[in-house]
Design an enzyme around this catalytic site. Structure first.
Site, PDB file in Angstrom:
ATOM      1  N   GLU A 146      47.129  35.366  35.766  1.00 25.10           N
ATOM      2  CA  GLU A 146      46.753  34.204  36.579  1.00 25.10           C
ATOM      3  C   GLU A 146      46.043  33.140  35.737  1.00 25.10           C
ATOM      4  O   GLU A 146      44.910  32.744  36.006  1.00 25.10           O
ATOM      5  CB  GLU A 146      45.870  34.624  37.748  1.00 25.10           C
ATOM      6  CG  GLU A 146      46.581  35.483  38.772  1.00 25.10           C
ATOM      7  CD  GLU A 146      45.720  35.823  39.974  1.00 25.10           C
ATOM      8  OE1 GLU A 146      46.280  36.155  41.023  1.00 25.10           O
ATOM      9  OE2 GLU A 146      44.465  35.761  39.863  1.00 25.10           O
ATOM     10  N   GLU A 304      52.075  40.217  42.889  1.00 25.31           N
ATOM     11  CA  GLU A 304      50.932  40.707  43.649  1.00 25.31           C
ATOM     12  C   GLU A 304      51.003  40.213  45.087  1.00 25.31           C
ATOM     13  O   GLU A 304      51.441  39.094  45.351  1.00 25.31           O
ATOM     14  CB  GLU A 304      49.609  40.224  43.048  1.00 25.31           C
ATOM     15  CG  GLU A 304      49.229  40.802  41.716  1.00 25.31           C
ATOM     16  CD  GLU A 304      47.859  40.317  41.256  1.00 25.31           C
ATOM     17  OE1 GLU A 304      47.072  39.835  42.112  1.00 25.31           O
ATOM     18  OE2 GLU A 304      47.571  40.401  40.051  1.00 25.31           O
TER      19      GLU A 304
END
Length: 682
Positions: A146, A304
């Site tokens: 991320e 995710e």
């Protein structure tokens, strides 16, 4: 790549005693978990000191996963630096927007321009790749995690100046491109240029800048700086592993990073889906389509999602029964070849200890969350044949990070205009018509599309106006609107009538753009062709002067009541539409629905309350996904014969199919080798 929907997610066994791993494996078997992402935040374990590497724990993890039959997505562990690095190399920690050097802590805690971080992160990635490249169960490399955040330190300032030299060439060119005579900003030395921050150009926060051109380049640089970190680690991996796909997990509509600039360097796009609430299915669908569109329609990975609740918001509700399954199939419907979770076992402490997990703190297999995950795991193999299939869309939505940045950092006409909210509103109106949508950058090839939507396309690149005109003359329908085509790539206004290079194609001239507070709405009375009703509009209001275009909607209030708000200009075999204001949902549905209907694109399941549709195609089959997001049952007549891959039930054309709330069907039918309705350009 395996011909299966990858199922599993983020696993951190290095945080647990080895004896827990066998119990995890037993539970993973019960849930049909076959793929685990490991090593994401393991740097301090793998490298306890600068000159010490210890891969013992990762060796045991990879051996255990191989022994228990799991596929591995292996991370480079470089997302958060270990404490020793920040102590030894203080410049590795970031300087924030207000100019404060941070102490060690949190994650995303490294300066992308730090030589120490660059050297040590690449060295770790290379050692991991060299050691594990030949694992037979390795299916992906996961770099960092991320990527996000910005550093404003002196190292980044120096890197910014080098980036500017490469982009602009000379100071004279930079001064011209930035319009620096404004407010005495003419630069005479590269070292006079500093990051765009609270200490330089900004006031009242990151969205308020005195010099949009400077801030726009700073935002581009900040995105590229992190991309440079990714590319350096990827190069290290590729020295030892040439055929395993490399990715990093993106965050959907994440404004700081221009994902179109990143996507060409990813072998497969992956992203983390954490919807803001339970009523954001359109935004989520659009984001899936964005992820698919980043690499020209290639399937992506859902890296995710939460098994149930997240833990990062003020209020964190659980996912009601069936919602996790529904949202997982929504991802597959829009192009995902994986369903992966964060996290596999609930963390013992710190900020994610109350974040939901496949395995809770008690390690139970009889929780509702675990049972739902196990049920989905048993069901997903029925969709193995869908893996690798693609979406065929005849409608394109243009997404442009430069325009996003420019619209929201501009002074005037309204800071209430949200780029993403506008995209979602337009997308919702189109998706409700049972129409699949591709997301494209503004300079993409438009061959194969019948309708192109380009809201808030504020910055227009060279050649795009000509590409749009060829598209329309060839029979396409272009729809754009307020605040579009206002500036060049440096965010300097076009020295011509608004909307700049699109003025002739659209057949209009915008004389002024009014803005009002959100509570003060206006109305637009639509022509009978668009349904004849009056709809609300708000925030910004172009005073449109037709220059050959037809008027199909007029304002109902203020001093410009009766003047043009919605226009269409017929050019060649196609049409160019202009929406001069922010229409409400009903108004967008009327206008965009008409555009789609006239192009012959409205599908058989259009406007079925609560129902979402999406399609994927292989060489031989069409896979129609039907997803019920509503509170009640949805019944439809099937448009073509097919078999529901989930239930095994066969349907003939015209048969009734009923879905309960959160219900899903995936109908496999014959593919005609192209979109069944027949495209103008295919």
């Amino acid at each position: 790549m395996p011909n299966t929907v990858l199922y599993g997610g983020d696993y951190n066994p290095e945080q647990w005693p080895d004896e827990v791993w066998d119990e995890d494996a037993r539970l993973f078997d019960l849930a049909s978990i076959d793929t685990l992402t490991v090593g994401v935040f393991a740097w301090s374990k793998l490298q306890p000191a600068e000159d010490v590497y210890d891969f013992g724990v990762l060796d045991r993890i990879t051996e255990h996963l191989a022994r228990t039959g799991r596929k591995i997505i292996l991370a480079t562990a470089t997302a958060a630096v270990p404490p020793w690095m920040a102590r030894r190399y203080p410049e590795v920690t970031r300087v924030d927007f207000e100019g404060r050097r941070h102490h060690y802590g949190q994650r995303h805690n490294f300066c992308p321009s730090s030589p120490a971080y660059q050297r040590l992160s690449v060295a770790l990635a290379e050692r991991i790749a060299e050691r594990y490249a030949d694992l037979p169960n390795l299916v992906g490399w996961h770099i960092n995690n991320e990527y996000g955040g910005t550093c404003y330190c002196e190292l980044c300032a120096a890197a910014f100046r080098e980036w500017l030299r490469e982009r602009h060439g000379t100071l004279d060119a930079l001064n011209h491109n930035w319009n620096t005579p404004f407010w005495s900003h003419v630069f005479t030395d590269w070292d006079e240029i500093v990051p765009s921050s609270a200490l330089s150009e900004h006031w009242r926060g990151p969205n308020h800048t005195a010099f949009q051109g400077i801030t726009l380049d700073w935002m581009r640089f900040a995105s590229d700086a992190l991309l440079g970190n990714f590319l350096a680690e990827k190069a290290a991996i590729r020295r030892h592993s040439t055929d395993i796909p490399v990715t990093t997990n993106m965050m959907g509509f994440y404004r700081p990073l221009d994902y179109f600039r990143w996507a060409e360097h990813l072998d497969v796009v992956s992203w983390d889906n954490y919807p803001p609430d339970a009523n954001s299915q359109d935004r989520t669908a659009l984001t899936h389509d964005l992820m698919r569109g980043l690499r020209g329609g290639q399937p992506f990975w859902l890296m995710e999602q939460a098994p149930s609740q997240v833990a990062c918001r003020d209020v964190n509700p659980v996912k009601p029964p069936g919602v996790m399954r529904l949202w997982s199939y929504q991802a597959v419907a829009h192009g995902s070849d994986s369903v992966l979770f964060f996290q596999m076992r609930a963390s013992r402490g710190a900020s994610e200890k109350l974040f939901s997990a496949v395995i809770n703190h008690a390690g139970r297999s009889d929780t509702r969350t675990f049972r739902e995950i196990a049920d989905l795991g048993a069901e997903l193999p029925r969709l193995a044949e869908v893996v690798g299939s693609r979406t065929r869309s005849r409608v394109a939505l243009v997404v442009d990070w430069d325009s996003w940045w420019a619209v929201e950092i501009s002074d005037g006409p309204s800071r209430h205009v949200s780029y993403v909210r506008t995209l979602v509103d337009w997308y919702s109106a189109v998706h409700a018509c049972d129409v699949d949508v591709d997301v494209l950058p503004q300079d993409a090839d438009l061959t194969g599309y019948d309708v192109v939507l380009a809201p808030l396309l504020h910055l227009l690149r060279d050649g795009v106006a000509e590409r749009f005109e060829r598209f329309v003359r060839g029979g396409g329908s272009l729809v754009t609107g307020v605040l579009s085509a206002r500036s060049d790539i440096h965010d300097n206004a076009f020295l011509m009538d608004v909307p700049g290079p699109l003025t002739g194609l659209l057949g209009i001239r915008v004389d002024e753009t009014d803005a009002q507070v959100p509570e003060r709405a206006n109305g637009v009375a639509l022509d009978a062709e668009l349904g004849g009703a009056t709809h609300s509009c708000s925030l910004v209001f172009d005073l449109v002067l037709p220059q050959g275009a037809e008027v199909l909607g007029r304002y109902t209030g203020d001093f410009y009541a009766g003047t043009a708000a919605i226009t269409r200009n017929r050019v060649g075999a196609g049409s160019a539409w202009y929406l001069g204001t922010q229409l409400d949902g009903g108004g967008l549905a009327a206008v965009l629905g008409t555009v789609l209907d006239q192009a012959g694109l409205v599908g058989p399941y259009a406007h079925t309350a609560g129902l979402e549709t999406a399609r994927r195609y292989s060489a031989d089959h069409r896979y129609l996904f039907l997803l019920n997001h509503g509170d009640g049952e949805v019944s439809v007549s099937v448009d073509a014969a097919g078999t529901d891959l989930l239930s095994g039930r066969d349907f003939a054309a015209g048969d009734k199919l009923t879905l309960p709330p959160t219900g899903v069907a995936v109908l496999r039918g014959a593919s005609a080798g192209r979109d069944e309705t027949g495209s103008r350009t295919r």
